[in-house]
Design an enzyme around this catalytic site. Structure first.
Site, PDB file in Angstrom:
ATOM      1  N   GLU A  84       0.852  -1.195   0.000  1.00 25.18           N
ATOM      2  CA  GLU A  84       0.000   0.000   0.000  1.00 25.18           C
ATOM      3  C   GLU A  84       0.881   1.236   0.000  1.00 25.18           C
ATOM      4  O   GLU A  84       0.392   2.343   0.192  1.00 25.18           O
ATOM      5  CB  GLU A  84      -0.870   0.033   1.263  1.00 25.18           C
ATOM      6  CG  GLU A  84      -1.838  -1.085   1.379  1.00 25.18           C
ATOM      7  CD  GLU A  84      -2.645  -1.002   2.671  1.00 25.18           C
ATOM      8  OE1 GLU A  84      -3.306   0.021   2.907  1.00 25.18           O
ATOM      9  OE2 GLU A  84      -2.607  -1.970   3.436  1.00 25.18           O
ATOM     10  N   CYS A 114      -4.687  -4.080   2.781  1.00 24.16           N
ATOM     11  CA  CYS A 114      -3.897  -5.097   3.484  1.00 24.16           C
ATOM     12  C   CYS A 114      -4.190  -6.521   3.024  1.00 24.16           C
ATOM     13  O   CYS A 114      -3.466  -7.443   3.400  1.00 24.16           O
ATOM     14  CB  CYS A 114      -4.120  -4.998   4.989  1.00 24.16           C
ATOM     15  SG  CYS A 114      -3.901  -3.345   5.623  1.00 24.16           S
ATOM     16  N   HIS A 165      -5.804 -10.669  10.197  1.00 31.59           N
ATOM     17  CA  HIS A 165      -5.134  -9.403   9.889  1.00 31.59           C
ATOM     18  C   HIS A 165      -5.090  -8.599  11.200  1.00 31.59           C
ATOM     19  O   HIS A 165      -6.109  -8.455  11.875  1.00 31.59           O
ATOM     20  CB  HIS A 165      -5.891  -8.625   8.817  1.00 31.59           C
ATOM     21  CG  HIS A 165      -5.432  -7.203   8.700  1.00 31.59           C
ATOM     22  ND1 HIS A 165      -4.118  -6.892   8.427  1.00 31.59           N
ATOM     23  CD2 HIS A 165      -6.080  -6.013   8.865  1.00 31.59           C
ATOM     24  CE1 HIS A 165      -3.986  -5.576   8.419  1.00 31.59           C
ATOM     25  NE2 HIS A 165      -5.156  -5.020   8.684  1.00 31.59           N
TER      26      HIS A 165
HETATM   27  N1  CAA Z   1      -6.183   2.117  29.533  1.00 35.18           N
HETATM   28  C1  CAA Z   1      -6.738   1.038  28.914  1.00 35.18           C
HETATM   29  N2  CAA Z   1      -7.346   1.128  27.680  1.00 35.18           N
HETATM   30  C2  CAA Z   1      -7.381   2.333  27.067  1.00 35.18           C
HETATM   31  C3  CAA Z   1      -6.838   3.497  27.670  1.00 35.18           C
HETATM   32  C4  CAA Z   1      -6.208   3.353  28.955  1.00 35.18           C
HETATM   33  N3  CAA Z   1      -5.653   4.392  29.581  1.00 35.18           N
HETATM   34  N4  CAA Z   1      -7.018   4.535  26.825  1.00 35.18           N
HETATM   35  C5  CAA Z   1      -7.686   4.060  25.754  1.00 35.18           C
HETATM   36  N5  CAA Z   1      -7.895   2.728  25.890  1.00 35.18           N
HETATM   37  C6  CAA Z   1      -8.543   1.807  24.966  1.00 35.18           C
HETATM   38  C7  CAA Z   1      -9.859   2.356  24.405  1.00 35.18           C
HETATM   39  O1  CAA Z   1     -10.954   2.073  25.267  1.00 35.18           O
HETATM   40  C8  CAA Z   1      -9.932   1.624  23.088  1.00 35.18           C
HETATM   41  O2  CAA Z   1     -10.340   0.281  23.299  1.00 35.18           O
HETATM   42  P1  CAA Z   1     -11.816  -0.190  22.861  1.00 35.18           P
HETATM   43  O3  CAA Z   1     -11.901   0.040  21.386  1.00 35.18           O
HETATM   44  O4  CAA Z   1     -11.833  -1.641  23.210  1.00 35.18           O
HETATM   45  O5  CAA Z   1     -12.764   0.656  23.637  1.00 35.18           O
HETATM   46  C9  CAA Z   1      -8.462   1.537  22.647  1.00 35.18           C
HETATM   47  O6  CAA Z   1      -7.681   1.698  23.824  1.00 35.18           O
HETATM   48  C10 CAA Z   1      -8.044   2.644  21.658  1.00 35.18           C
HETATM   49  O7  CAA Z   1      -8.340   3.872  22.247  1.00 35.18           O
HETATM   50  P2  CAA Z   1      -9.137   4.998  21.436  1.00 35.18           P
HETATM   51  O8  CAA Z   1     -10.302   4.382  20.723  1.00 35.18           O
HETATM   52  O9  CAA Z   1      -9.384   6.144  22.315  1.00 35.18           O
HETATM   53  O10 CAA Z   1      -8.016   5.368  20.370  1.00 35.18           O
HETATM   54  P3  CAA Z   1      -8.071   6.382  19.199  1.00 35.18           P
HETATM   55  O11 CAA Z   1      -9.358   7.123  19.140  1.00 35.18           O
HETATM   56  O12 CAA Z   1      -6.853   7.193  19.320  1.00 35.18           O
HETATM   57  O13 CAA Z   1      -7.968   5.504  17.872  1.00 35.18           O
HETATM   58  C11 CAA Z   1      -7.916   3.819  16.228  1.00 35.18           C
HETATM   59  C12 CAA Z   1      -7.865   4.127  17.753  1.00 35.18           C
HETATM   60  C13 CAA Z   1      -9.260   4.274  15.673  1.00 35.18           C
HETATM   61  C14 CAA Z   1      -7.747   2.347  16.028  1.00 35.18           C
HETATM   62  C15 CAA Z   1      -6.769   4.608  15.534  1.00 35.18           C
HETATM   63  O14 CAA Z   1      -5.539   4.210  16.024  1.00 35.18           O
HETATM   64  C16 CAA Z   1      -6.783   4.486  14.037  1.00 35.18           C
HETATM   65  O15 CAA Z   1      -7.430   5.257  13.328  1.00 35.18           O
HETATM   66  N6  CAA Z   1      -5.988   3.496  13.493  1.00 35.18           N
HETATM   67  C17 CAA Z   1      -5.866   3.298  12.052  1.00 35.18           C
HETATM   68  C18 CAA Z   1      -7.039   2.564  11.469  1.00 35.18           C
HETATM   69  C19 CAA Z   1      -7.067   1.111  11.862  1.00 35.18           C
HETATM   70  O16 CAA Z   1      -6.072   0.504  12.198  1.00 35.18           O
HETATM   71  N7  CAA Z   1      -8.245   0.518  11.771  1.00 35.18           N
HETATM   72  C20 CAA Z   1      -8.416  -0.904  12.038  1.00 35.18           C
HETATM   73  C21 CAA Z   1      -9.431  -1.541  11.124  1.00 35.18           C
HETATM   74  S1  CAA Z   1      -9.042  -1.157   9.418  1.00 35.18           S
HETATM   75  C22 CAA Z   1      -7.769  -2.221   9.019  1.00 35.18           C
HETATM   76  O17 CAA Z   1      -7.552  -3.201   9.669  1.00 35.18           O
HETATM   77  C23 CAA Z   1      -6.946  -1.887   7.819  1.00 35.18           C
HETATM   78  C24 CAA Z   1      -5.621  -1.374   8.275  1.00 35.18           C
HETATM   79  O18 CAA Z   1      -4.698  -2.135   8.483  1.00 35.18           O
HETATM   80  C25 CAA Z   1      -5.482   0.063   8.493  1.00 35.18           C
END
Ligand code: CAA
Length: 445
Positions: A83, A120, A244
């Site tokens: 990608e 991916c 994945h």
């Molecule tokens: N202690 C314990 N857990 C905590 C915490 C703490 N202090 N703070 C946050 N968390 C948890 C949250 O509760 C959350 O878990 P849940 O989803 O189980 O509730 C997790 O940690 C992540 O926290 P946030 O949701 O607050 O994190 P974020 O808003 O910063 O974003 C994300 C997370 C959306 C995955 C972001 O990293 C992102 O956009 N990533 C890229 C996209 C991605 O990877 N998507 C996955 C599916 S798509 C795919 O698979 C294709 C690919 O490869 C990209």
């Protein structure tokens, strides 16, 4: 029918490491446990300034060929899935072949080369292409090399920055493979989705929360489609289920939903009924909302059961161990999950020959693919030969300031001149630009 599958795997990590809870989280003003507990990540791998998708892919393929005693004449096909390509016309596989021709006698003029794109899931598609090429009787006894290679970087301060990574996986696809046989049966879940994309831009546009929902929805469709040809899946059927893995927390969600699906109408559901009730059935509810709420409650209760936790710890958790230390490798992610599972079995001295794995690939945009793999007699020898732990241990650990510089060094829109942080040793390196804007590579002894 002769078995076709993966004969050998080589993993190549970027040579730099960013400690996520220790270095990144404090600099971003975040709680380190968001990484360790929430996302399930300890560190990300990054490429040094002389590394990119070509060097990592070529270095993985070089070791693969050397280890298996192959010459270019033995290889009839080189496909790269990525990608992170930097050219809309000339495929990365030609650059990789050019690198390999610097170190092997002979050339790859006879080999079909291509590049696969579907986020991916593309490397799994390339493995499929190689499988079909062999099955169709067109391989003339030669092997295929499939390389998944990505620098999975996000724009600074994008939520995805937490899940970055960089590395390559090279796989040798052959008849009568040493490692795993791939099933003819497969299932798809595919739909036009706008969850993660790169419209003529280097760093992705991501709707993170939506991307997680799309991952789960397409994966579910793919499992159902797989079952329509292979029969119902059952948790006891699979030694491991590599998914994945954009980050381990995503797989934690997928594993739980997958387990709920697999145990429905089985004795496992019956066994759990006293403790958490039976799974809600749609016909028992007046509307979708009430049904979905009941499902959420059931799933939350299921996650707490010993039954589920034991299954998850044995079947899914071990697939995440490498990913925790390297982050997202996009096309390579599901393939390091498989490698992680096999390494776990090797370390625990499990008799894995003949056991099956269910492999769930996913690409945004979006498509999931599910197939089964049967572990082959030679798997131990192959896993023993992998040197991923050595590579992870020798990574250079970045300070936050160095991370910022390295991110700029790999940002196509920033003109930066960053000194390398490690010293290349017996590997391909980026060596500057040619007269037509092509990237050039050199093997450093
Ligand atoms: N202690 C314990 N857990 C905590 C915490 C703490 N202090 N703070 C946050 N968390 C948890 C949250 O509760 C959350 O878990 P849940 O989803 O189980 O509730 C997790 O940690 C992540 O926290 P946030 O949701 O607050 O994190 P974020 O808003 O910063 O974003 C994300 C997370 C959306 C995955 C972001 O990293 C992102 O956009 N990533 C890229 C996209 C991605 O990877 N998507 C996955 C599916 S798509 C795919 O698979 C294709 C690919 O490869 C990209």
């Amino acid at each position: 029918m002769t078995a076709v599958g993966i004969d050998a795997i080589e993993i190549r990590t970027g040579r730099l490491k960013l400690d996520l809870p220790g270095t990144f989280a404090p600099a971003q003003g975040e709680d380190p446990e968001k990484y360790t507990k929430g996302l399930g990540l300890n560190a990300s791998s990054f490429p040094d300034s002389y590394e990119d998708i070509v060097t990592m892919g070529a270095n993985a393929a070089h070791r693969l060929m050397e280890r298996k005693g192959l010459t270019p004449e033995d290889v009839g096909r080189i496909d790269v899935a990525t990608e992170s390509a930097f050219d809309n016309s000339k495929p990365v596989s030609t650059y990789v072949a050019g690198c390999l021709e610097q170190v092997f006698d002979g050339d790859f003029h006879h080999a079909n080369k291509g590049e696969r794109k579907f986020a991916c899931v593309a490397a799994t598609q390339a493995v499929d292409d190689a499988y079909n090429w062999i099955r169709a009787g067109r391989s003339r006894g030669k092997a295929a090399i499939v390389i998944a290679t990505d620098t999975a970087l996000y724009a600074r301060d994008d939520p995805g920055e937490a899940t970055q990574g960089a590395g390559a996986v090279a796989m040798l696809i052959t008849e009568d493979p040493n490692l795993v046989e791939i099933s003819a049966e497969q299932g798809y879940g595919s739909a036009d989705e706008t969850d993660f994309l790169k419209p003529q831009q280097q760093f992705p546009s991501v709707d993170g929360k939506r991307s997680m929902q799309v991952y789960l929805a397409r994966m579910r469709e793919a499992v159902e489609d797989f079952e329509s040809v292979a029969g119902a899946t059952h948790p006891d059927d699979y030694a491991y289920i590599p998914y994945h893995t954009p980050f381990p927390g995503m797989v934690r969600k997928a594993g739980l939903l997958g387990y709920r699906h697999m145990i429905r109408d089985t004795s496992v559901e019956d066994d759990l009924a006293d403790e958490i009730g039976r799974q809600p059935r749609r016909e028992a509810f007046d509307d979708d909302e009430a049904y979905e709420e009941a499902i959420r409650e059931y799933v939350d209760a299921l996650a707490e059961t010993e039954h589920y936790q034991e299954w998850y710890a044995a079947t899914v958790e071990p697939t995440l161990e490498i990913s925790r230390e390297v982050g997202n490798w996009y096309t390579g992610s599901v393939h390091i999950a498989r490698a992680s599972a096999l390494r776990d079995a090797y370390e625990k001295d499990v008799d894995l020959e003949g056991q099956r794995m269910l492999v769930g690939s996913y690409g945004s945009g979006a498509q999931a693919e599910v197939h089964a793999e049967t572990v082959r007699e030679g798997w131990r020898e192959e896993v023993e030969a992998m040197n991923v732990d050595e590579q992870l241990d020798r990574r250079y650990e970045l300070s936050f300031e160095e991370y910022e510089e390295i991110h700029d060094a790999h940002n196509h829109d920033v003109d930066s001149d960053v000194e390398e942080l490690t010293t290349p040793d017996s590997e391909f390196v980026f060596d500057g630009w040619g007269r037509m804007g092509e990237r050039q590579y050199r093997y450093v002894e």
